[in-house]
Scaffold this motif. Structure first.
Motif, PDB file in Angstrom:
ATOM      1  N   LYS A  84      -2.543  -3.985  -7.139  1.00 18.82           N
ATOM      2  CA  LYS A  84      -1.511  -3.372  -6.304  1.00 18.82           C
ATOM      3  C   LYS A  84      -2.148  -2.893  -5.005  1.00 18.82           C
ATOM      4  N   ILE A  85      -1.551  -3.290  -3.904  1.00 17.72           N
ATOM      5  CA  ILE A  85      -2.132  -2.873  -2.626  1.00 17.72           C
ATOM      6  C   ILE A  85      -1.102  -2.081  -1.820  1.00 17.72           C
ATOM      7  N   GLY A  86      -1.619  -1.255  -0.935  1.00 19.04           N
ATOM      8  CA  GLY A  86      -0.762  -0.526   0.001  1.00 19.04           C
ATOM      9  C   GLY A  86      -0.974  -1.053   1.404  1.00 19.04           C
ATOM     10  N   VAL A  87       0.082  -1.003   2.193  1.00 16.53           N
ATOM     11  CA  VAL A  87      -0.025  -1.427   3.581  1.00 16.53           C
ATOM     12  C   VAL A  87       0.647  -0.380   4.452  1.00 16.53           C
ATOM     13  N   LEU A  88       0.076  -0.145   5.628  1.00 16.29           N
ATOM     14  CA  LEU A  88       0.696   0.811   6.547  1.00 16.29           C
ATOM     15  C   LEU A  88       0.415   0.404   7.983  1.00 16.29           C
ATOM     16  N   THR A  89       1.248   0.921   8.888  1.00 17.72           N
ATOM     17  CA  THR A  89       1.054   0.690  10.316  1.00 17.72           C
ATOM     18  C   THR A  89       0.847   2.023  11.014  1.00 17.72           C
ATOM     19  N   GLY A  90      -0.226   2.125  11.813  1.00 16.55           N
ATOM     20  CA  GLY A  90      -0.531   3.387  12.475  1.00 16.55           C
ATOM     21  C   GLY A  90      -0.630   3.253  13.985  1.00 16.55           C
ATOM     22  N   GLY A  91      -0.477   4.358  14.693  1.00 20.99           N
ATOM     23  CA  GLY A  91      -0.583   4.345  16.161  1.00 20.99           C
ATOM     24  C   GLY A  91       0.673   3.819  16.809  1.00 20.99           C
ATOM     25  N   GLY A  92       0.570   3.472  18.080  1.00 16.49           N
ATOM     26  CA  GLY A  92       1.733   2.949  18.798  1.00 16.49           C
ATOM     27  C   GLY A  92       2.177   1.626  18.203  1.00 16.49           C
ATOM     28  N   ASP A  93       3.470   1.333  18.270  1.00 18.20           N
ATOM     29  CA  ASP A  93       3.924   0.067  17.711  1.00 18.20           C
ATOM     30  C   ASP A  93       3.623  -1.073  18.681  1.00 18.20           C
ATOM     31  N   ALA A  94       3.601  -2.271  18.144  1.00 20.68           N
ATOM     32  CA  ALA A  94       3.324  -3.453  18.953  1.00 20.68           C
ATOM     33  C   ALA A  94       4.109  -4.620  18.366  1.00 20.68           C
ATOM     34  N   PRO A  95       4.642  -5.498  19.225  1.00 25.48           N
ATOM     35  CA  PRO A  95       5.372  -6.654  18.706  1.00 25.48           C
ATOM     36  C   PRO A  95       4.456  -7.520  17.839  1.00 25.48           C
ATOM     37  N   GLY A  96       4.899  -7.844  16.655  1.00 21.84           N
ATOM     38  CA  GLY A  96       4.086  -8.619  15.720  1.00 21.84           C
ATOM     39  C   GLY A  96       3.735  -7.830  14.474  1.00 21.84           C
ATOM     40  N   LEU A 149      -3.059   7.970  -3.809  1.00 23.64           N
ATOM     41  CA  LEU A 149      -3.220   6.524  -4.004  1.00 23.64           C
ATOM     42  C   LEU A 149      -3.423   6.217  -5.483  1.00 23.64           C
ATOM     43  N   LYS A 150      -4.260   7.033  -6.128  1.00 28.36           N
ATOM     44  CA  LYS A 150      -4.515   6.821  -7.570  1.00 28.36           C
ATOM     45  C   LYS A 150      -3.246   6.995  -8.378  1.00 28.36           C
ATOM     46  N   ASP A 151      -2.519   8.063  -8.075  1.00 27.34           N
ATOM     47  CA  ASP A 151      -1.248   8.313  -8.765  1.00 27.34           C
ATOM     48  C   ASP A 151      -0.325   7.106  -8.698  1.00 27.34           C
ATOM     49  N   LEU A 152      -0.316   6.485  -7.524  1.00 26.19           N
ATOM     50  CA  LEU A 152       0.590   5.351  -7.321  1.00 26.19           C
ATOM     51  C   LEU A 152      -0.008   4.048  -7.830  1.00 26.19           C
ATOM     52  N   GLY A 153      -1.214   4.113  -8.338  1.00 26.18           N
ATOM     53  CA  GLY A 153      -1.855   2.913  -8.879  1.00 26.18           C
ATOM     54  C   GLY A 153      -2.266   1.916  -7.819  1.00 26.18           C
ATOM     55  N   ILE A 154      -2.521   2.422  -6.648  1.00 20.03           N
ATOM     56  CA  ILE A 154      -2.873   1.524  -5.542  1.00 20.03           C
ATOM     57  C   ILE A 154      -4.375   1.297  -5.496  1.00 20.03           C
ATOM     58  N   ASP A 155      -4.763   0.029  -5.590  1.00 13.37           N
ATOM     59  CA  ASP A 155      -6.176  -0.328  -5.703  1.00 13.37           C
ATOM     60  C   ASP A 155      -6.842  -0.543  -4.363  1.00 13.37           C
ATOM     61  N   ALA A 156      -6.068  -0.856  -3.344  1.00 11.52           N
ATOM     62  CA  ALA A 156      -6.682  -1.195  -2.052  1.00 11.52           C
ATOM     63  C   ALA A 156      -5.666  -1.023  -0.947  1.00 11.52           C
ATOM     64  N   LEU A 157      -6.180  -0.906   0.282  1.00 11.54           N
ATOM     65  CA  LEU A 157      -5.308  -0.670   1.445  1.00 11.54           C
ATOM     66  C   LEU A 157      -5.528  -1.718   2.530  1.00 11.54           C
ATOM     67  N   ALA A 158      -4.406  -2.189   3.111  1.00 11.54           N
ATOM     68  CA  ALA A 158      -4.469  -2.978   4.339  1.00 11.54           C
ATOM     69  C   ALA A 158      -3.901  -2.103   5.447  1.00 11.54           C
ATOM     70  N   ILE A 159      -4.753  -1.736   6.388  1.00 15.05           N
ATOM     71  CA  ILE A 159      -4.364  -0.778   7.429  1.00 15.05           C
ATOM     72  C   ILE A 159      -4.267  -1.483   8.773  1.00 15.05           C
ATOM     73  N   ILE A 160      -3.056  -1.482   9.319  1.00 16.56           N
ATOM     74  CA  ILE A 160      -2.800  -2.135  10.595  1.00 16.56           C
ATOM     75  C   ILE A 160      -2.761  -1.050  11.656  1.00 16.56           C
ATOM     76  N   GLY A 161      -3.702  -1.088  12.596  1.00 17.76           N
ATOM     77  CA  GLY A 161      -3.685  -0.023  13.591  1.00 17.76           C
ATOM     78  C   GLY A 161      -4.682  -0.246  14.703  1.00 17.76           C
ATOM     79  N   GLY A 162      -4.672   0.670  15.652  1.00 20.03           N
ATOM     80  CA  GLY A 162      -5.598   0.634  16.775  1.00 20.03           C
ATOM     81  C   GLY A 162      -6.897   1.341  16.426  1.00 20.03           C
ATOM     82  N   ASP A 163      -7.678   1.673  17.427  1.00 23.40           N
ATOM     83  CA  ASP A 163      -8.999   2.242  17.132  1.00 23.40           C
ATOM     84  C   ASP A 163      -8.903   3.549  16.357  1.00 23.40           C
ATOM     85  N   GLY A 164      -7.885   4.353  16.648  1.00 18.27           N
ATOM     86  CA  GLY A 164      -7.718   5.596  15.899  1.00 18.27           C
ATOM     87  C   GLY A 164      -7.483   5.343  14.417  1.00 18.27           C
ATOM     88  N   SER A 165      -6.527   4.505  14.106  1.00 15.56           N
ATOM     89  CA  SER A 165      -6.194   4.216  12.711  1.00 15.56           C
ATOM     90  C   SER A 165      -7.333   3.483  12.006  1.00 15.56           C
TER      91      SER A 165
END
Lengths: 368, 368, 368, 368
Positions: free
Chosen positions: A12-24, A110-126
């Protein structure tokens, strides 16, 4: 659909988007979800509003149905924010604002939700936050997102082509009215620390003057260029200015403001300021357009949808292959991986003596 | 090609474009030229930069070849200007600026060039000059041009559809980023005395708040609307503001400036001003886009090209039929003529209680 | 403007466009002209309609004024043709068609006109002719142009991004009507020998099935995919088919026709043929759109304008530096030179097992 | 939000979309839902896939949240179909297909669901069914939808402006490649019985020849026009052909096919057929583009979104005011009501001698 054989113990993986939005962004999310489910039989959870979603356990299960139809849409179905860094989380204690490290709680969530790994979409801050999580043992991959294209670890980021297309189309529109009306048109575009949008859009739109953070300008040189054109019978000029362009004197064109609402610096206004100066020194009427967040919006170009899709697919592949702590990146025609560590360390700026700047100069562009 | 039989003694006509440019001007010019040559065997002369071209005998012969390929292009191949009224022409005498009536010289120039009649494409200013020439005996027809659509004598003018399309597409782009980022987006559009662009674009783009010159607003009502949306879970709002929108208090939002370079008033900045107020009262981040002259530029929409073509054809027909002192106009589905006299007398404003405003309110738009 | 110091004895260059037109040709021409004049003080001559212009001494002097405003325009201001190879020139002798080598005459013409070197913009056919001229001692550089992106020596050619954008936007439009009406939509796109447009546009548009020349398909597999979607509640599907797509049986879907007017093979019709088969095997209504030359037309994208500009500038640089017999090429982020010899030797096809195809499969695309 | 005071005893309304889809349907649905809820406090139910939804009780409750964000989207969120007329419903009895009147059952279903009135969005077929329901006592209003704009009771229908914009943009793209390559380009557009799209798009795109169902053509006249242009140095031509265009001889250009899947006639292929004829008689290369359902797809233009919104708001107003059996219609600048009876009785065709055709001829268009 047959699943790829994998040795991975990721379920099970988690995905999130951070920082300003961008088309795509939606193209990436869709690719992560479809690829994870179809290729590897994984479950996918999307966190709402970036890292805030992990901190507050605000999330949605993501199925193929959830991502159906989002490919052509701008923005992000998950929401995003510049705020809520788990390693430096703003809280108010006794009426005073202070920062706390709530990353352990986040990891617990993350553990509670059973999430094994993260895909993090973001800029230098994220991505820096992603790296912090990685150092604390969380399997993480990063997917670079910066509309300004100023990340050195990848040749191009998604969103950039859409932003420069919006700016280039704006120049096309300004051209017809500038020429008919014998005016100087100023277009203010994004680019605080790097002038990629201004440079690319300026070349694509046939701008006469392009002002970049990387090449300090003087009002005198701008006006000389406009005057030179006028002498040749060209009674109009187009000036594209990146919001972070700098005067050669070192003086800031407009004062940067520390902004309370967490957007660290807000510029704006450089177009109007320069417009007044140009009107004064050339005696020609000038008009100013400030594109602002138009550049972040709208349906992504084909280029950005393809790049976003490739990034999303590759990110899941990296997770399944155990290549944690890496970021996907475009190198030439290939999507590859680089270490997060290396990725977040360096700003990519326009080389003021590079091929692109020289090509612009060769077709008559002045950089002020 | 067989020429229509005409009793007219018109052999050569002049055409010019005056005032601000608008998408579709080239469609009109092309239609005037093609129609005059093909239908009636006339010669056509185009004056450069509006009435200035008559005063200074600055002109081009216009053949079919000259207008080939210009239909999809924004701007005007003849150039245009707000200056150079022959009845009030600015000259400097002994270092002092004064105004002279040079219309007799202009009429002399027309005779020298053998020009029998004029097709004048312009807004209320240029049409008023056209009417003056008509009163002095020059065969004249007018073709209305106002990007703001604020001329009462015609249902629609060309250029308006293109301008509102540009504004509507901008709202579409702002929507995706506003929604992803939970922001209030302000879009400042044209419209000093009439809010047609703001109203139409706002409806087309699904704006939440539309501010018009015709319906004074309060910051409180804007913020109440944004708050109401936030309470319903809509953490973003789109505000479209016409540059001439007025506070209910009667106070001007931004000071109008008398501008030396003949553009009588220059507003601008209302978007930024309102953005700050909204940020203050809602506590939400706001971002501002100022479209400016983007709205005048670009390839005309199909609608504007068709309307421009019909106007141009009709104008030549009026000249040949001896219907001088008239202006072409769209009435319902028909292109008709109205007297220039009646055409220039009245501004067409949005009816604050009309069907369009009520339709907007019915789908949830607040007018602040 | 200060000219670069050059040792070159080149004073006057010729430029021409050959083969099918592609968006961005005018960007290249503009860059060649501006760069040649501004950087090196050269004279530039444009030959009309490709090599035909050299054979018939049909040309225009090109100044900066001639190329002003052409950057956003599709097509080529010089005209182009697939015909008129100087090394194999079709003539009629005694009523019979035969081919002659008129290259010596062509070279004589270049000398007469004082042209020291040639910049030849074209596809593999035109570049092969360029190479022949080079072998006969003419200073030549090539600039690659193929809308299909099937030239192995460069990562990308200009025109491709515009073509795939047109195709991708078409898919977006088909999506909404397909979904509303529960239909199968077929989009036939360009690509005789290489499926790059179909593959990229298909990924960008979220197609369900993509048919390429490089991956033979069966109607059964297409219908199975459509059926699988239908079973999941998706009562519509989008099929993108390259005109040169092949049945697994080896059978041609439509017969190639040798076409008299020098366009060697004309396909067309594969969309209709497949549409009928799909309608038969799925029982779902299908509709077919054939984009045809829409894909060659229109204003180039920002990407293509920038690439074309860089190519044009680099080509003149190569000529001035004496690097004859080379072609400009994009390699990663760099514009470089490759030998013409190597450039014309190999077709670049889609790797049916490459990253791009696998990314498409990962997000659910079937290749039939 | 304050509700309007109404005497109506309508509490819950149903809305459906029937026939082919058209851009703007979602704007209408959104306006119906928002207006019904906000203005009058009604409940709204959306039937899925047109009348089929009533027959099979396939529906969704529609709230403001359901219609949020659909304004810019093509297609219809409710689905649509040409099939399933309740007054003539296809059933299979003992393996044989026959038709039954299931309208009483449909009316029963409406009562079961508590639906007091219907807003039916559709073309002449769906509006005729609407009228049948009205005659059986169901409170019904109609909202006209025909992409071909061939309904006499309204000046314009939504969807038409988007369709002609798509066709007009296609002509723009064909222009650049036609001109560069000296070709004849054929564009086949929608229009079986009325040539509005061909006529408007042809004028907007600057077509040289426009072929309409209302003005029979001959190949000879088309070729004469193309030859005339060629003689004037214009080595290319653009031909726009409506799918229902007719030869003067009375002969059908392509055989209409009765199509099993309920789409009564399917033409197609007229473009290819004419292209071959033109190639033969002019000796010039021709290329054909068939837009097909592209014309139904894509985000609606601003014009169509506004018109759709006004229609939706007006339809609810008519229901609440008890004006059953009427249809909303645009008359001049006003949205009004007409009786359904009158609305479905007459096809609106292009007047072959009207102002629009004459304007086209005046700028040089041939109608073959």
């Amino acid at each position: 659909m047959s699943l790829n054989k994998i040795n991975s113990n990721i379920k099970k993986i988690g995905v999130l988007t951070g920082g300003g939005d961008a088309p795509g962004l939606n193209a990436v999310i869709r690719a992560v979800v479809k690829s994870a489910i179809r290729q590897y039989g994984l479950e996918v959870v999307g966190f709402i509003n970036g890292f805030s979603g992990i901190i507050h356990k605000d999330y949605r299960e993501l199925t193929e149905a959830n991502v159906s139809g989002i490919l052509p849409r701008g923005g992000t179905i998950l929401g995003t924010t510049n705020r809520d860094n788990p390693f430096r989380y703003a809280v108010e204690i006794n009426g005073e604002k202070t920062f706390q490290d709530v990353s352990d709680q986040a990891i617990e969530n993350l553990k509670d939700l059973g999430i094994d790994a993260l895909a993090i979409i973001g800029g230098d801050g994220s991505l820096a936050i992603a790296y912090e999580f990685y150092k604390k043992g969380i399997p993480v991959v990063g997917i670079p997102k910066t509309i300004d294209n100023d990340l050195s670890a990848t040749d191009v980021t998604f969103g950039f082509d859409t932003a420069l297309t919006t700016a280039s189309e704006a120049i096309d529109k300004l051209h017809t009215t500038a020429e008919s009306h014998h005016r100087v048109m100023i277009l203010e575009v994004m680019g605080r620390y790097a002038g990629w949008i201004a440079l690319h859009a300026g070349i694509a739109g046939g701008a006469d003057v392009i002002l970049l953070p990387e090449k300090p300008f003087t009002i005198e040189r701008i006006c000389a260029k406009i005057q030179e054109r006028s002498n040749m019978g060209k009674k109009f000029s187009i000036v594209v200015v990146a919001e972070g362009a700098k005067l050669e004197s070192g003086e800031m064109v407009v004062q940067r403001m520390v902004h309370e609402s967490h957007d660290p610096v807000r510029l704006g206004g450089i177009g109007n300021r320069i417009g007044e100066d140009i009107e004064r020194c050339t005696g020609m009427e000038t008009r100013v357009t400030v594109l602002g967040h138009l550049q972040r919006g709208g349906s992504p170009t084909a280029y950005d949808r393809i790049l976003g899709t490739r990034f999303g697919v590759k990110a899941v592949e990296l997770l399944v292959d155990g290549k944690y702590g890496h970021m996907v990146a475009l190198k030439g025609a290939e999507v590859q991986e680089v270490t997060l560590d290396s990725a977040i360390s360096q700003l990519k700026q326009v080389d003021p003596h590079g091929e692109l700047v020289r090509a612009a100069e060769a077709v008559g562009v002045s950089f002020g």
